[in-house]
Design a protein around this motif. Structure first.
Motif, short mmCIF file in Angstrom:
data_model
loop_
_atom_site.label_atom_id
_atom_site.label_comp_id
_atom_site.label_asym_id
_atom_site.label_seq_id
_atom_site.Cartn_x
_atom_site.Cartn_y
_atom_site.Cartn_z
N HIS A 116 -6.08 -26.86 38.07
CA HIS A 116 -5.62 -25.62 38.67
C HIS A 116 -4.94 -25.88 40.02
CE1 HIS A 116 -5.77 -21.54 40.29
NE2 HIS A 116 -5.86 -21.14 39.02
N THR A 117 -4.02 -25.02 40.37
CA THR A 117 -3.30 -25.16 41.63
C THR A 117 -4.21 -25.06 42.85
OG1 THR A 117 -2.74 -22.81 41.57
CG2 THR A 117 -1.09 -24.36 40.74
N ASP B 243 3.05 -22.48 35.36
CA ASP B 243 2.32 -21.29 34.93
C ASP B 243 2.50 -21.18 33.43
OD1 ASP B 243 1.38 -20.13 37.43
OD2 ASP B 243 3.51 -19.90 37.91
N HIS B 244 1.39 -21.28 32.72
CA HIS B 244 1.45 -21.27 31.26
C HIS B 244 0.17 -20.64 30.72
CE1 HIS B 244 2.52 -22.57 27.25
NE2 HIS B 244 1.32 -23.08 27.11
N ARG C 243 -2.53 -19.67 33.10
CA ARG C 243 -3.04 -20.74 33.97
C ARG C 243 -1.95 -21.19 34.92
NH1 ARG C 243 -4.71 -25.93 31.51
NH2 ARG C 243 -5.48 -26.36 33.57
N SER C 244 -2.36 -21.55 36.11
CA SER C 244 -1.46 -22.12 37.09
C SER C 244 -2.02 -23.50 37.43
CB SER C 244 -1.40 -21.23 38.33
OG SER C 244 -0.52 -21.75 39.29
#
Length: 106
Positions: A33-34, A57-58, A61-62
């Motif tokens: 995660h970011t 971003d997919h 989720r980032s």
């Protein structure tokens, strides 16, 4: 690399690492995660020449993806990992690591 940094790197790879390749060259990747951006900065410092991709971003989720491949993997990371007690600490991850090394003649 100091003992703490070796342990940090090994812990991240045990918990989050992927050992594979694209059929032509091996790579080790970590995707998280970011919110772990500062940890990725540390990974870049610990493994000069590694790359950070993202943020992506997919599917809600980032995340970032850290990747080590090519000469950096062969000359920098593999010798360090080989010097650490990965087999004793986590045999499953060790087997995945060794499979990558065998498939790509490392």
């Amino acid at each position: 690399m100091a003992t703490f940094e070796e342990g940090l790197l090994l812990g991240i790879l045990i918990g989050e690492g992927h050992f594979g390749g694209d059929g032509k060259q091996p790579h080790i990747t970590v995707r998280m995660h970011t919110r772990h951006a500062s940890l990725f900065g540390t990974l870049l410092d610990l493994c000069p020449g590694s790359k950070l991709y993202g943020p992506y971003d997919h599917g809600g989720r980032s995340y970032y993806q850290w990747m080590v491949r090519g000469q950096v993997l062969r000359d920098h990371l593999v010798p360090r990992l080989d010097a650490l007690p990965l087999q004793r600490i986590d045999e499953h991850v060790y087997d995945r690591y060794m499979d990558m090394k065998q498939r790509y003649s490392l």
